[in-house]
Design an enzyme around this catalytic site. Sequence first.
Site, PDB file in Angstrom:
ATOM      1  N   THR A 262      -0.468  -1.774   7.594  1.00 36.04           N
ATOM      2  CA  THR A 262      -1.775  -2.421   7.735  1.00 36.04           C
ATOM      3  C   THR A 262      -2.004  -3.527   6.693  1.00 36.04           C
ATOM      4  O   THR A 262      -2.567  -4.562   6.989  1.00 36.04           O
ATOM      5  CB  THR A 262      -2.900  -1.360   7.619  1.00 36.04           C
ATOM      6  OG1 THR A 262      -2.535  -0.248   8.423  1.00 36.04           O
ATOM      7  CG2 THR A 262      -4.225  -1.907   8.082  1.00 36.04           C
TER       8      THR A 262
ATOM      9  N   ASP B  81       0.862  -1.198   0.000  1.00 33.20           N
ATOM     10  CA  ASP B  81       0.000   0.000   0.000  1.00 33.20           C
ATOM     11  C   ASP B  81       0.892   1.239   0.000  1.00 33.20           C
ATOM     12  O   ASP B  81       0.665   2.181   0.748  1.00 33.20           O
ATOM     13  CB  ASP B  81      -0.896  -0.011   1.249  1.00 33.20           C
ATOM     14  CG  ASP B  81      -2.087   0.925   1.102  1.00 33.20           C
ATOM     15  OD1 ASP B  81      -2.393   1.331  -0.040  1.00 33.20           O
ATOM     16  OD2 ASP B  81      -2.711   1.258   2.122  1.00 33.20           O
TER      17      ASP B  81
HETATM   18  N1  LIG Z   1       6.409   8.165  12.813  1.00 32.88           N
HETATM   19  C1  LIG Z   1       5.649   9.159  12.368  1.00 32.88           C
HETATM   20  N2  LIG Z   1       6.160  10.402  12.237  1.00 32.88           N
HETATM   21  C2  LIG Z   1       5.413  11.433  11.770  1.00 32.88           C
HETATM   22  N3  LIG Z   1       4.113  11.315  11.409  1.00 32.88           N
HETATM   23  C3  LIG Z   1       3.539  10.100  11.514  1.00 32.88           C
HETATM   24  C4  LIG Z   1       4.264   8.957  11.984  1.00 32.88           C
HETATM   25  N4  LIG Z   1       3.435   7.885  11.950  1.00 32.88           N
HETATM   26  C5  LIG Z   1       2.262   8.341  11.488  1.00 32.88           C
HETATM   27  N5  LIG Z   1       2.304   9.670  11.212  1.00 32.88           N
HETATM   28  C6  LIG Z   1       1.222  10.534  10.703  1.00 32.88           C
HETATM   29  O1  LIG Z   1      -0.035   9.990  11.062  1.00 32.88           O
HETATM   30  C7  LIG Z   1      -0.802   9.639   9.899  1.00 32.88           C
HETATM   31  C8  LIG Z   1      -1.578   8.354  10.170  1.00 32.88           C
HETATM   32  O2  LIG Z   1      -0.666   7.290  10.448  1.00 32.88           O
HETATM   33  P1  LIG Z   1      -0.839   5.825   9.860  1.00 32.88           P
HETATM   34  O3  LIG Z   1      -0.844   5.872   8.384  1.00 32.88           O
HETATM   35  O4  LIG Z   1       0.192   4.966  10.484  1.00 32.88           O
HETATM   36  O5  LIG Z   1      -2.289   5.494  10.428  1.00 32.88           O
HETATM   37  P2  LIG Z   1      -3.345   4.396   9.982  1.00 32.88           P
HETATM   38  O6  LIG Z   1      -4.496   4.530  10.917  1.00 32.88           O
HETATM   39  O7  LIG Z   1      -2.697   3.063   9.908  1.00 32.88           O
HETATM   40  O8  LIG Z   1      -3.755   4.888   8.537  1.00 32.88           O
HETATM   41  P3  LIG Z   1      -4.707   4.191   7.453  1.00 32.88           P
HETATM   42  O9  LIG Z   1      -5.962   4.985   7.460  1.00 32.88           O
HETATM   43  O10 LIG Z   1      -3.956   4.330   6.153  1.00 32.88           O
HETATM   44  O11 LIG Z   1      -4.829   2.771   7.864  1.00 32.88           O
HETATM   45  C9  LIG Z   1       0.214   9.530   8.779  1.00 32.88           C
HETATM   46  O12 LIG Z   1      -0.343   9.821   7.530  1.00 32.88           O
HETATM   47  C10 LIG Z   1       1.263  10.573   9.171  1.00 32.88           C
HETATM   48  O13 LIG Z   1       0.848  11.864   8.765  1.00 32.88           O
END
Ligand SMILES: Nc1ncnc2c1ncn2[C@@H]1O[C@H](COP(=O)(O)OP(=O)(O)OP(=O)(O)O)[C@@H](O)[C@H]1O
Length: 469
Positions: free
Chosen positions: A426, A386
């Site tokens: 994910t 993804d």
């Molecule tokens: N280590 C990090 N450093 C900076 N920003 C982060 C980090 N991890 C996540 N983010 C921010 O938080 C947002 C959401 O994180 P992430 O994509 O891991 O969540 P998710 O709930 O798994 O998303 P999805 O809806 O794609 O499943 C990211 O797009 C990014 O902007």
Amino acid sequence: MDKSSGDEIWEDSFDKLLDPRPQQSNLNIIKKNVRLSYNIDTSVENSSHSIKGCSPKSCNRSVSISTPNYNHLGKDLFNCGLSPINRLQLDGFEDTTEKCNADKDAEPNTKKRGLIVPSKNQIDTFSKFSNQTNKVACASNQSNKIVGVVLKPGKWRKSLNIFRQTQISVLNESKKLESRNSVCQDRKSIFLNGLNKQNVISQQDFYKYCNQGKPLKFNAAYSQYKMLKTHKIGEGAYGEVFRYTPNRKGCKNDLVLKIIPIEGSIEVNGEKQKNFSQIWPEIIITKKLSSIQGFANIEKVSTVKGKYPQHFVKLWKRYDDEKGSENDHPGLFGENQLFVVLELHFAGSDMSNVIFLNSEQSFYALQQIILTLAVGEEDYQFEHRDLHWGNILIKSTTKKHICFKFNNTDLIVDSKGVNITIIDYTLSRITIDECCYFNDLSNDEELFQASGDYQFDIYRMMRNELKHD
Ligand SMILES: Nc1ncnc2c1ncn2[C@@H]1O[C@H](COP(=O)(O)OP(=O)(O)OP(=O)(O)O)[C@@H](O)[C@H]1O
């Protein structure tokens, strides 16, 4: 990136070719803000670059490269309906969407959420650019079973959930969707495959993994005084992400908290909450990859219980006021709600929000992405599955080089001032000690239904390529 931060040092002779000199701008030879996806228009021989240690042959060698160019690549390179080249046409398509009166009512909600609901005319226009096999259907088109939703690139799952919440009654499609195989009815986006005894993980095992006997009190574990300069920086379908500076000596990095509700019965952000077994693979993958350059660096995982602390609620509201949140208000969680909290190193802004200062930066960012994936694949047969630009974070760095270890060989790549981190596992797949962790995407109908960007065609193309296996 902010020029005032001293990043101008990365402007080099190569970038002069991309300088927005008025004459060239007027002739439309160059674009002012060169973004990665538009760079396909440029045809510029690059200055020399070096990737030290890639192989004994290429060691310390400088090679001339050129930015991708339509003529260089040939028309057949992207032999599909929606190639990166056609993406420019799709952008044009999006423009026509804005002009279309039929969708004007839907715009205020859907545009903010990166989602465009197509009219019949737009579907027809869009289909001209599409591969015949990629059926894009309007929700009101009775003869088609697929409900096509045109999304902007990036985090598609969230947009799709929002689409359901806001548009289903308008499109009178709720019955169809209820009967569909959907993660909203019964989340299947995560499960373990492999050794049976590892398929289910008990709460106690999970706590043990977190070095806890039982869940910690949310308010105490992440109390306000332990965190300086805290603010919300992002959100996903599965949780909220806050950045802060730890109030403890010796901690150099800013950290982020990814807070994910689990095991509860209420739906959050249009999704069922994960249980311990379902969140396990993401934890395992994050932990395993954490030591590899280019993947998210994790400090700690913990499980907490209780109402959402007021200081986080306030930060959530501020983000909502300033940027608009697509997620549910965290006030909905009760005293007994459990959360898994991932503490990760802050890794910058996602690529969709970054403007590279020069083309070499984007080139070396790409090199870093490639090497990160290569090491992950070599060590753990890792496949991200993804990898859109919302899942690549970019942070500026003062380090001159970034080091990778591929199969016991040190690979050193120029940073050109940027450091990349790949996030969000994910949908990923990984093999650890002969146990393969993945979720069965062939059951995930929604993944293959979105349209509107090359990203969504990739999901379908990969499914075809792998013959559903
Ligand atoms: N280590 C990090 N450093 C900076 N920003 C982060 C980090 N991890 C996540 N983010 C921010 O938080 C947002 C959401 O994180 P992430 O994509 O891991 O969540 P998710 O709930 O798994 O998303 P999805 O809806 O794609 O499943 C990211 O797009 C990014 O902007």
